[in-house]
Motif scaffolding. Sequence first.
Motif, PDB file in Angstrom:
ATOM      1  N   ILE A   6       0.885  -1.138   0.016  1.00  0.00           N
ATOM      2  CA  ILE A   6      -0.048   0.109  -0.153  1.00  0.00           C
ATOM      3  C   ILE A   6       0.797   1.178   0.211  1.00  0.00           C
ATOM      4  CG2 ILE A   6      -2.068   0.955   0.915  1.00  0.00           C
ATOM      5  CD1 ILE A   6      -2.222  -1.304   2.980  1.00  0.00           C
ATOM      6  N   VAL A  50      -9.998   6.910   3.684  1.00  0.00           N
ATOM      7  CA  VAL A  50      -9.831   5.485   4.034  1.00  0.00           C
ATOM      8  C   VAL A  50     -11.019   5.051   4.994  1.00  0.00           C
ATOM      9  CG1 VAL A  50      -7.337   5.417   3.747  1.00  0.00           C
ATOM     10  CG2 VAL A  50      -8.506   6.194   6.075  1.00  0.00           C
ATOM     11  N   THR A 109     -10.777  -0.573   9.740  1.00  0.00           N
ATOM     12  CA  THR A 109      -9.694  -1.367   9.014  1.00  0.00           C
ATOM     13  C   THR A 109      -8.654  -1.801   9.914  1.00  0.00           C
ATOM     14  OG1 THR A 109      -8.192  -1.377   7.149  1.00  0.00           O
ATOM     15  CG2 THR A 109      -8.618   0.777   8.288  1.00  0.00           C
ATOM     16  N   THR A 141      -3.352   0.060   6.830  1.00  0.00           N
ATOM     17  CA  THR A 141      -3.986   1.086   5.935  1.00  0.00           C
ATOM     18  C   THR A 141      -3.746   2.349   6.110  1.00  0.00           C
ATOM     19  OG1 THR A 141      -5.794  -0.803   5.904  1.00  0.00           O
ATOM     20  CG2 THR A 141      -6.021   1.194   4.474  1.00  0.00           C
ATOM     21  N   SER A 175       0.127   3.471   6.033  1.00  0.00           N
ATOM     22  CA  SER A 175       0.758   3.735   4.660  1.00  0.00           C
ATOM     23  C   SER A 175       0.401   5.128   4.177  1.00  0.00           C
ATOM     24  CB  SER A 175      -0.042   2.639   3.589  1.00  0.00           C
ATOM     25  OG  SER A 175      -1.219   3.098   3.247  1.00  0.00           O
ATOM     26  N   LEU A 182      -8.782   4.989  -0.799  1.00  0.00           N
ATOM     27  CA  LEU A 182      -8.284   3.507  -0.468  1.00  0.00           C
ATOM     28  C   LEU A 182      -9.307   2.914   0.140  1.00  0.00           C
ATOM     29  CD1 LEU A 182      -5.854   1.804   0.309  1.00  0.00           C
ATOM     30  CD2 LEU A 182      -4.735   3.449   1.866  1.00  0.00           C
ATOM     31  N   VAL A 229     -10.740  -0.987   1.438  1.00  0.00           N
ATOM     32  CA  VAL A 229     -10.269  -2.209   1.994  1.00  0.00           C
ATOM     33  C   VAL A 229     -11.317  -3.277   1.861  1.00  0.00           C
ATOM     34  CG1 VAL A 229      -9.363  -3.357   4.093  1.00  0.00           C
ATOM     35  CG2 VAL A 229      -9.032  -0.874   3.745  1.00  0.00           C
ATOM     36  N   GLU A 251      -6.977  -0.554  -3.839  1.00  0.00           N
ATOM     37  CA  GLU A 251      -7.345  -1.401  -3.069  1.00  0.00           C
ATOM     38  C   GLU A 251      -6.681  -2.124  -2.126  1.00  0.00           C
ATOM     39  OE1 GLU A 251     -10.149  -3.699  -5.941  1.00  0.00           O
ATOM     40  OE2 GLU A 251      -9.173  -2.561  -7.267  1.00  0.00           O
ATOM     41  N   ASP A 252      -6.827  -2.111  -0.936  1.00  0.00           N
ATOM     42  CA  ASP A 252      -6.082  -2.847   0.017  1.00  0.00           C
ATOM     43  C   ASP A 252      -6.876  -4.122  -0.009  1.00  0.00           C
ATOM     44  OD1 ASP A 252      -5.379  -4.356   2.476  1.00  0.00           O
ATOM     45  OD2 ASP A 252      -5.489  -2.574   3.662  1.00  0.00           O
TER      46      ASP A 252
END
Length: 365
Positions: free
Chosen positions: A67, A84, A88, A92, A95, A132, A134, A159-160
Amino acid sequence: MKDMSIDYENLQKLNAPFFEEYTKTFQEVLNSGWYILGKHVQQFEQEFAAYNNAKHTIGVASGLDAITLSLAAFNFEKGSEVIVPSNTYIATILSVLQNNLTPVLVEPDMATYNIDPKKIEAAITSKTKAILVVHLYGKPCEMQPILELCKKHNLKLIEDCAQAHGATYKGQKAGTFGDFGAFSFYPTKNLGALGDAGAVVCNDDELDRKIRRLRNYGSDIKYYNEVVGYNSRLDEMQAAFLSVKLKSLDKINEHKRKLAAIYLENLKEDFIKPQAHPDYFDVYHIFNIRHEKRDELKNYLLEHNIKTEIHYPVSPSRQNALKGLLNNYDFPISEKIHQTTLSLPISYFHTTDDVNRVVEVMNKF
């Protein structure tokens, strides 16, 4: 008397079916004398790209690095905002911070635990550069409206996919909707290595070149450094092990879906279960339920020799590491999830008998 305890996870049992081939692979890599960025990394990169119907895979050292390098490739201005999910794993958000960017947290949809597309637009400002997402627990996000928002506001999409190897949304693999798909191969993942490992998936030749440069000290040619880069390379041994296990990834996912079906069909309605929908092919890296007396339930199961986990006990906005770094700390939906969620045994080594026993014990709670 047979030991009736049920582990949440057991990496020895999980990997036992692959030991014979792992041993041969280990000897092959050991004898080759080439341990960094060799033929095994190239082979796995080609295989994982093909598996995802993507053009490129770049092997890196971990999911967090995957990421971090994806964001670094865009070279956003310091302080730019990245949206984000508030629900999560902290990697994430780390990053984003490690790129000197500002994370803007958006609440999840309580039905999916993934970022709620309906709440994203209100968080977009003139400083927003990327979203971003998840794919949490192995359920892909609702990508269609997110793609529309990215197009409307000219935003990058990352995409995580750390928990979503092989998951699909409307038939398309997680990790192939945005500019980058970032994967972790931490040992507990559905596609797990025997150590830390990760990869970035993309379909753009220029972005592929940027990640390959960034992972290797900012260098295209040895000793000639074009940009400030990182040391984040998937090593030959882990790549070779991943090639072995990749051949069984669909089998692993199907096994976990089979176990999940037992939970979904047989757990009583006291437990809030994950929602299944035809648009989403969930791979159940984690099978979580929710219950108001979560801690009591966890202890009750432990008394019956059933081990569980909590993913995650503390929401990102409540972590000491993020104090003073977020614009907002009030995320009631995320808080509710973190206070009530419990992860049940659903590993590749678990049997249907194991899961039926978990159901039997839980239904007496």
